[in-house]
Design an enzyme around this catalytic site. Structure first.
Site, PDB file in Angstrom:
ATOM      1  N   GLU A 164      17.121  25.745   7.690  1.00 37.12           N
ATOM      2  CA  GLU A 164      16.265  26.420   8.679  1.00 37.12           C
ATOM      3  C   GLU A 164      15.509  27.593   8.061  1.00 37.12           C
ATOM      4  O   GLU A 164      15.685  28.753   8.442  1.00 37.12           O
ATOM      5  CB  GLU A 164      17.110  26.886   9.867  1.00 37.12           C
ATOM      6  CG  GLU A 164      17.727  25.725  10.624  1.00 37.12           C
ATOM      7  CD  GLU A 164      18.401  26.117  11.937  1.00 37.12           C
ATOM      8  OE1 GLU A 164      18.863  27.252  12.047  1.00 37.12           O
ATOM      9  OE2 GLU A 164      18.465  25.271  12.852  1.00 37.12           O
ATOM     10  N   GLU A 169      20.432  18.033  12.278  1.00 42.08           N
ATOM     11  CA  GLU A 169      21.248  18.748  13.271  1.00 42.08           C
ATOM     12  C   GLU A 169      20.738  18.398  14.653  1.00 42.08           C
ATOM     13  O   GLU A 169      19.539  18.448  14.903  1.00 42.08           O
ATOM     14  CB  GLU A 169      21.141  20.276  13.124  1.00 42.08           C
ATOM     15  CG  GLU A 169      21.905  20.858  11.993  1.00 42.08           C
ATOM     16  CD  GLU A 169      21.827  22.384  11.952  1.00 42.08           C
ATOM     17  OE1 GLU A 169      21.761  23.014  13.021  1.00 42.08           O
ATOM     18  OE2 GLU A 169      21.821  22.923  10.831  1.00 42.08           O
TER      19      GLU A 169
HETATM   20  C1  BGP Z   1      21.462  26.067  13.710  1.00 44.17           C
HETATM   21  C2  BGP Z   1      22.210  26.356  12.447  1.00 44.17           C
HETATM   22  C3  BGP Z   1      23.631  25.946  12.429  1.00 44.17           C
HETATM   23  C4  BGP Z   1      24.315  25.810  13.757  1.00 44.17           C
HETATM   24  C5  BGP Z   1      23.425  25.400  14.901  1.00 44.17           C
HETATM   25  C6  BGP Z   1      24.019  25.586  16.278  1.00 44.17           C
HETATM   26  O1  BGP Z   1      20.535  27.085  13.919  1.00 44.17           O
HETATM   27  O2  BGP Z   1      21.594  25.746  11.327  1.00 44.17           O
HETATM   28  O3  BGP Z   1      24.286  26.697  11.464  1.00 44.17           O
HETATM   29  O4  BGP Z   1      25.276  26.729  14.004  1.00 44.17           O
HETATM   30  O5  BGP Z   1      22.198  26.038  14.879  1.00 44.17           O
HETATM   31  O6  BGP Z   1      23.911  26.905  16.663  1.00 44.17           O
HETATM   32  P1  BGP Z   1      25.105  27.737  17.253  1.00 44.17           P
HETATM   33  O7  BGP Z   1      26.205  27.623  16.271  1.00 44.17           O
HETATM   34  O8  BGP Z   1      24.591  29.108  17.374  1.00 44.17           O
HETATM   35  O9  BGP Z   1      25.426  27.128  18.556  1.00 44.17           O
END
Ligand code: BGP
Length: 475
Positions: free
Chosen positions: A179, A372
């Protein structure tokens, strides 16, 4: 057949959110370790509150996380049981170079990931490796100011050279920065930036962005020299901005916000700064220090594929109504009245997934990899300890259907799909364990209590069936 033969189904994790063992195997301290759970978290991630070491009275979830450092064999076996074709994970930079600026890598760190990759291969799982998922050795922050300093390009080159040399033949798919557009939102997490009083934040962020972009192109070049079989991708926190209304001012606002995100991939995929970005920097009087060599490296080393995370779309308004302020994966926007929300206020928009996929494919015409996607939700166990997470199955089913439509009806070329957090892990934005994404439950709570025992949720069998039928059976 809807999904192509060899489509890479799997799941994705990040070192700092699951490994733990922050001080084992010769590992050095990193920015991600010193981000506490609780109220101070946001200010630390944003670079507004300087916390470069552990402080009394705070809980630091990454120190132990879900202890995957010691459980990876068990965890990979569970992924294999679901039939994973790929497993996306990240390297803890400070396991390989504890301070970041050494010339020789730490053998224990290299050996750890080698074992892990071999374990994947043993189960027929293709590793998909993020070189850095938000982490930066703390020494590089204290000594050099993080990614604002060009010297980090060289340290990153050392890192990738060590990785590509050691894992040649073992790892084919690499992502340079998780990201990468996060720099503009949570700059301590994205680039190890801490701001001094009165500093031009935007200028520092763009300097760091430039350095990461150049480092990313170097990584692509180095990978091709070491092993031409390697495929390098960029990674964007995606989610198209919709205009709040069809008023031209809202449409224009959405366009600008989309460009802020595309900027990174425009450089990584097209090999040069887009005109709108050059004009923005000029207007703001920001000099990113572009050299002739940078220009050449960027132009000659564009990525092979585009990877991205998708949780929701975003909505932009020129004059946002105050009561409509929305949340969603740290990209603040206006609430979209047409969409339902998760327990954490993130909009749920499967059709927006198809829209985002199309936007990216139209723009870059390169294969896409969804690395993701998932639903963070609270899980309640039944009296017998089982967990029926039908809400998670629903979310994933609808998103997989949207992705299938993008492939079959829109003709998008897609390499694979890895859900976020196939095993419960620490939330990046909140530091909580209770924001769960997994098919596998981990017995651990927000304060760090629990046995760390792993167990299968209902979604475990569902995803197993999805993979076994190559996405044909989503029921
Ligand atoms: C993205 C990241 C991850 C992950 C995901 C979910 O932004 O790449 O590392 O954590 O989001 O977000 P969160 O964990 O805040 O729910």
């Amino acid at each position: 057949m809807a999904f192509p033969e060899g489509f890479l189904w799997g799941g994705a994790t990040a070192a700092n959110q699951c490994e733990g063992a922050y001080d084992e195997g010769g590992r050095g301290l990193a920015n991600v370790d010193v981000i506490p759970h609780g109220e101070a978290r946001w200010a630390v991630m944003a670079g507004e509150r300087k916390m470069l070491d552990f402080e009394d009275g705070y809980f630091y979830p990454a120190q132990t996380a879900i202890d995957m450092y010691h459980h990876y064999k068990e965890d990979i076996a569970l992924f294999a049981e679901m039939g994973f074709k790929t497993y996306r994970l990240s390297i803890g930079w400070s396991r390989i170079f504890p301070n970041g600026d050494e010339t020789e890598p730490n053998e224990e760190g290299l050996a750890f990931y080698e074992d892990l990759f071999r374990e994947c291969k043993k189960h027929g799982i293709e590793p998909l490796v993020t070189i850095t998922h938000f982490d930066c050795p703390i020494h590089l922050i204290k000594e050099y100011g993080g990614w604002r300093n060009r010297k980090l390009i060289d340290f990153y080159k050392n890192l990738v050279t060590a990785l590509f040399t050691r894992y040649k033949g073992l790892v084919k798919y690499w992502l340079t920065f998780n990201e990468i557009n996060m720099i503009l939102h949570l700059p301590f997490m994205g680039a190890g930036l801490v701001f001094e009083e009165g500093e031009d934040r935007e200028a520092v962020e763009h300097l760091a962005a430039h350095n990461e972009l150049v480092a990313s192109a170097w990584a692509t070049k180095i990978a091709r020299e070491i092993d031409p079989e390697m495929k390098i991708g960029c990674m964007l926190a995606a989610g198209t901005y919709y205009p709040y209304s069809c008023s031209p001012a809202d449409v224009r606002d959405a366009q600008i916000k989309n460009q802020e995100n595309y900027f990174f991939v425009d450089v990584q995929s097209r090999g040069h700064y887009p005109a709108y970005a050059k004009k923005f920097l000029e207007r703001r009087g920001i000099d990113v220090g572009m050299t002739a060599e940078d220009e050449k490296i960027l132009a000659e080393n564009t990525v092979d594929f585009i990877s991205f995370s998708y949780y929701s779309t975003r909505t932009a308004a020129a004059n946002p109504p105050a009561e409509e302020e929305g949340a969603g994966n740290v990209f603040k926007g206006v609430q979209n009245p047409y969409l339902a929300k998760s327990q954490w206020g993130w909009a749920i928009d499967p059709l927006g997934f198809r829209i985002t996929i199309n936007d990216l494919y139209d723009r870059y015409q390169k294969p896409l990899f969804v690395v993701e996607n998932g639903l963070g939700a609270k899980d309640e166990a039944n009296p017998d300890g089982t967990i029926d997470d039908d809400y998670r199955i629903d979310y994933l089913r609808q998103h997989i259907e949207a992705m299938r439509d993008a492939i079959t009806e829109d003709g998008v070329e897609m390499l694979g799909y890895t859900t976020w957090g196939p095993i419960d892990l620490v939330s990046a934005s909140t530091g909580e364990m209770s924001k769960r994404y997994g098919f596998i439950y981990v017995d651990r709570d927000d304060a760090g209590n629990g046995t760390m025992a792993r167990s299968r949720k209902k979604s475990f069998d569902w995803y197993k069936k999805v993979i076994a039928t190559n996405g044909e059976d989503l029921a």
